[in-house]
Design an enzyme around this catalytic site. Structure first.
Site, mmCIF file in Angstrom:
data_model
loop_
_atom_site.group_PDB
_atom_site.id
_atom_site.type_symbol
_atom_site.label_atom_id
_atom_site.label_comp_id
_atom_site.label_asym_id
_atom_site.label_seq_id
_atom_site.Cartn_x
_atom_site.Cartn_y
_atom_site.Cartn_z
ATOM 1 C CD GLU A 180 -8.743 -43.190 0.233
ATOM 2 O OE1 GLU A 180 -8.603 -43.044 -0.993
ATOM 3 O OE2 GLU A 180 -9.330 -42.362 0.966
ATOM 4 C CD GLU A 188 -14.306 -42.701 -2.200
ATOM 5 O OE1 GLU A 188 -13.678 -43.580 -1.574
ATOM 6 O OE2 GLU A 188 -14.094 -41.487 -2.030
ATOM 7 C CG HIS A 221 -7.249 -39.439 0.385
ATOM 8 N ND1 HIS A 221 -8.562 -39.341 -0.020
ATOM 9 C CD2 HIS A 221 -6.843 -38.173 0.652
ATOM 10 C CE1 HIS A 221 -8.930 -38.064 0.004
ATOM 11 N NE2 HIS A 221 -7.902 -37.345 0.405
ATOM 12 C CG HIS A 267 -10.286 -41.230 -3.591
ATOM 13 N ND1 HIS A 267 -9.781 -40.401 -2.618
ATOM 14 C CD2 HIS A 267 -10.173 -40.540 -4.751
ATOM 15 C CE1 HIS A 267 -9.391 -39.263 -3.157
ATOM 16 N NE2 HIS A 267 -9.619 -39.313 -4.460
ATOM 17 N NE ARG A 299 -8.961 -37.236 4.050
ATOM 18 C CZ ARG A 299 -9.926 -37.603 3.194
ATOM 19 N NH1 ARG A 299 -10.193 -38.870 3.011
ATOM 20 N NH2 ARG A 299 -10.606 -36.695 2.532
#
Lengths: 312, 419
Positions: free
Chosen positions: B182, B380, B179, B306, B237
């Site tokens: 990020e 994440e 993405h 991510h 994204r």
């Protein structure tokens, strides 16, 4: 001033009728090696099973409560964010109250599992959006911003989500983590700094692409967050929650009169859909007075546009 | 204006190898037409070698002129004799040029080695691709660069291979930047690449891992999206593929994999940020990895990185059913986040995707898990919403450092639990 709201005792949820029927049905299919997990009489236990609301729902409620609290307090020095959820329960508003979320029925027959026999069952975090849902909870909050010193304040709240409608009803009380006099002083200091601030031209992003916020512009950022709190409160539902991603433009910054008059655009990041939503916000702030705010959010490709106004 | 002029002088200096030692720039104020004429006379004196940056014009308009050292006295005497006011704008042009040049090279995009590369700032695609080549050149025995395909817009897709030999050794895959917004993930990927080359032979765990296994690292998994975050929209994204019949661009590459594709947890609306695409693997960025994984056939751990939320996740995302290896994955996740927190106290939650973050169908690690890659994880990274995607550059290195400890834990477990 945190709104004073006493938290009424929460009614104990009884066994929900439809789920009880399902359970009975499932058990009637029982054969060797059958296990079923489902809603039972409201007993605390393993999250996701037997009466304990999924943690996601409690966090949603905590966020809505804090956005509302931040907005109503009207204090850019006193902004709070969620630290952790301590405990909570959720129930529908019907009589008798029922669980306002579905718990999956996972039935194992021999080696394989059969999930989702009954149409209303889905993921463990599924919240039945068709129902009104009242959440009572306790959580901790901490100060927003780089001054956060790790100190936590306890909060308790009742939040009622209505059928995925906006504007959850909130009653929230938080213990003070800063003396009122100190918070007033800091607001006054912020106000004075804001008055001296000349707005950066037009579309200046804060933070910039590299995450940088000019420290001299902090008053603007804090006020932007305060105004955004109103918007984020209104828009938070059982499933939608927001962060303020960026102040994308300053349309007007007027400090020549008593109050600060601030017209700006923020990008809100909605987490479950991952959408970035531009919202134009216009607020008027004076220390100690209720915040006046109106806004209009651009809905990029879904049906609803959203706007709102709140006068003091 | 001055900057532009200085730049052209600098270029002139670099190309023409001129020297500006002792040259000064004077700002002359001619108050009336007579004075303007006098300055124009100066212009005609070629032997003075004057260089007018801003020539004589209307009275009152400033006149800027670069005066070489040999002519300096003569010019000043001339101006004073005629009562024409002036100030010295630049005392010494050469020292100013030296200073500027130094600054330019300090912040220069193209570092001359991975030791002078600035890890504490965000970089462009070109800078990262340049870094890849530098790293390979510096460690040809350990690192090689593979091209696994081309993006929708034709950019090469590169994967770094870290290997100490063997043939199709069991391998670990790490990707960042699927993405594009990020940014802390691509930046961390660059740091990981350098870290691996530094730690091989120094850190016993990493050395043991690389002595038996290979590591594949794809730093810019979505190059088109990444370029777009630099040029047009920092919040982009998805990929940049065009969808016939829609004005909207891009597919969510983390909904495009063939695991629960199109089920609840992705959108069928091309304008949505979680649009799954017309069919699984429709995105070349995804297909390239799928083809690589299938043809390699011996990948044992797959980690997709991510931001933001501070979570360590394992399958499934598309269904509530627990993964068969749920217990082991949960234990390993717990160890990994404990290791991560040991550095700066950063708290990560962990669990299956669907229970911890949200339902997501067609996600990367659901597919890799279905291919038999047991240790399939999604990270994440920082933070939890304060800055979100716009994480300050000052947090890049701490984020990469702490995440590396978690990665190391997972890689070590993979090494010690062959399957």
């Amino acid at each position: 001033m945190p709104p004073a709201a006493s938290t009424p005792p929460a009614p104990r949820p009884g066994a929900p009728r439809p789920a009880a029927l399902l359970l009975a049905l499932a058990l009637s299919l029982a054969g060797p090696g059958l296990q079923a997990a489902g809603p039972g009489p409201g007993s605390p236990g393993v999250p996701g099973v037997a009466g304990v609301p999924p943690p996601g729902l409690l966090r949603q409620a905590a966020r809505a409560a804090l956005h509302f609290l931040n907005f109503r307090a009207g204090s850019p020095s006193g902004l709070r964010v969620l630290a952790a959820v301590l405990r909570g329960r959720a129930a529908t508003m019907r009589n008798p109250p029922a669980l306002c979320f579905s718990v999956p029925l996972v039935i194992s027959l021999g080696g394989s599992s059969v999930v989702g026999i009954f149409h209303q069952i889905s993921s463990q975090n599924h919240v039945d959006a068709r129902r009104t849902c009242r959440v009572d909870l306790e959580f901790t909050a901490e100060r927003y911003g780089p001054e956060a010193d790790g100190r936590l304040g306890r909060c308790s709240a009742r939040v009622v989500f209505r059928r995925q409608q906006p504007r959850p009803a909130v009653n929230v009380t938080c213990a003070r983590f800063m003396e009122t006099s100190r918070r007033r002083r800091e607001d006054l200091l912020l106000y004075k700094r804001a008055k001296r601030l000349r707005a950066p031209p037009g579309a200046t992003s804060m933070p910039d692409s590299h995450g940088w916020i000019d420290p001299s512009l902090r008053p603007m950022w804090d006020l932007a967050f305060l105004g955004s709190s109103y918007v984020m409160w209104e828009r938070t539902t059982q499933t939608l929650h927001y962060y303020m991603a960026q102040l994308s433009s300053v349309n007007q910054w007027k400090t020549n009169e008593d109050a600060i008059d601030f017209d700006y655009t923020v990008l809100l990041h909605e987490f479950s859909t991952q959408e970035i939503i531009p919202c134009r916000i216009h607020l008027v702030w004076y220390p100690g007075k209720p915040l006046k705010v109106k806004y209009h959010c651009q809905e990029l490709h879904t049906a609803q546009e959203g706007s709102g106004t709140e006068g003091g | 204006m001055r900057g532009l002029l200085l730049l052209s002088v600098l270029l002139g200096a670099v190309l023409g190898k001129e020297d500006f030692v002792g040259h000064q720039v004077l700002r002359i104020s001619a108050v009336d037409e007579a004075q303007v004429q006098k300055v124009k006379e100066l212009e005609d004196l070629e032997h003075l070698k004057l260089d007018f940056w801003r020539g004589p014009g209307r009275p009152g308009s400033p006149i800027d002129v670069r005066v070489p050292l040999p002519s300096s006295q003569a010019v000043k005497v001339f101006l004073e004799a005629h009562g024409i006011g002036y100030t010295v704008m630049i005392e010494d042009v050469q020292s100013l040029l030296d200073e500027e040049q130094e600054q330019m090279f300090t912040f220069q995009a193209w570092a001359r080695s991975t030791d002078t590369f600035n890890y504490a700032t965000y970089h462009t695609l070109e800078e990262i691709y340049g870094f890849l080549d530098l790293l390979v050149a510096e460690h040809p025995q350990l690192v090689s660069k593979l091209q696994i395909g081309n993006s929708y817009e034709g950019r090469p897709i590169y994967v770094l291979k870290f290997s100490t030999g063997g043939s199709k050794r069991p391998a670990i895959w790490i990707d960042t930047g699927i993405h594009s917004r990020e940014w802390v993930t691509q930046a961390s990927g660059v740091w990981f690449a350098k870290k691996i080359t530094q730690d091989y032979g120094q850190d016993s765990t990493l050395t043991a891992i690389l002595d038996s296994m290979d590591i594949f690292l794809e730093i810019v998994t979505n190059p088109d999206g990444f370029a777009f975050t630099h040029s047009k929209n920092r919040m982009w994204r998805k990929t940049r593929s065009l969808t016939p019949g829609s004005a909207c661009v891009g597919v969510d590459p983390n909904r495009n994999w063939d695991a629960g594709f199109g089920l609840s947890g992705a959108s069928s609306n091309p304008c949505s940020e979680t649009y799954h695409g017309k069919f699984a693997n429709s995105e070349v960025e995804v297909k390239s990895i799928v083809d690589f994984v299938k043809s390699h056939g011996n990948i044992k751990a797959f980690i997709s990185i991510h931001s933001y939320s501070q979570l360590l996740l394992y399958p499934y995302g598309y269904k509530a059913e627990a993964a068969p290896d749920q217990q082991e994955l949960d234990q390993l996740a717990k160890s990994a986040v404990t290791a991560l927190a040991s550095l700066y106290g950063t708290k990560f939650k962990y669990g299956s995707i669907i229970k911890t973050i949200y339902q997501a169908s067609g996600s990367t690690v659901d597919w890799t898990y279905s291919q038999g890659i047991k240790y399939s994880f999604t990270f994440e990274l920082r933070d939890t919403g304060r800055y979100g995607f716009l994480l300050p550059a000052s947090q890049i290195i701490p984020t990469a450092q702490e995440t590396w400890l978690a990665l190391r834990t997972i890689m070590e477990h993979t090494l010690n639990h062959p399957y």
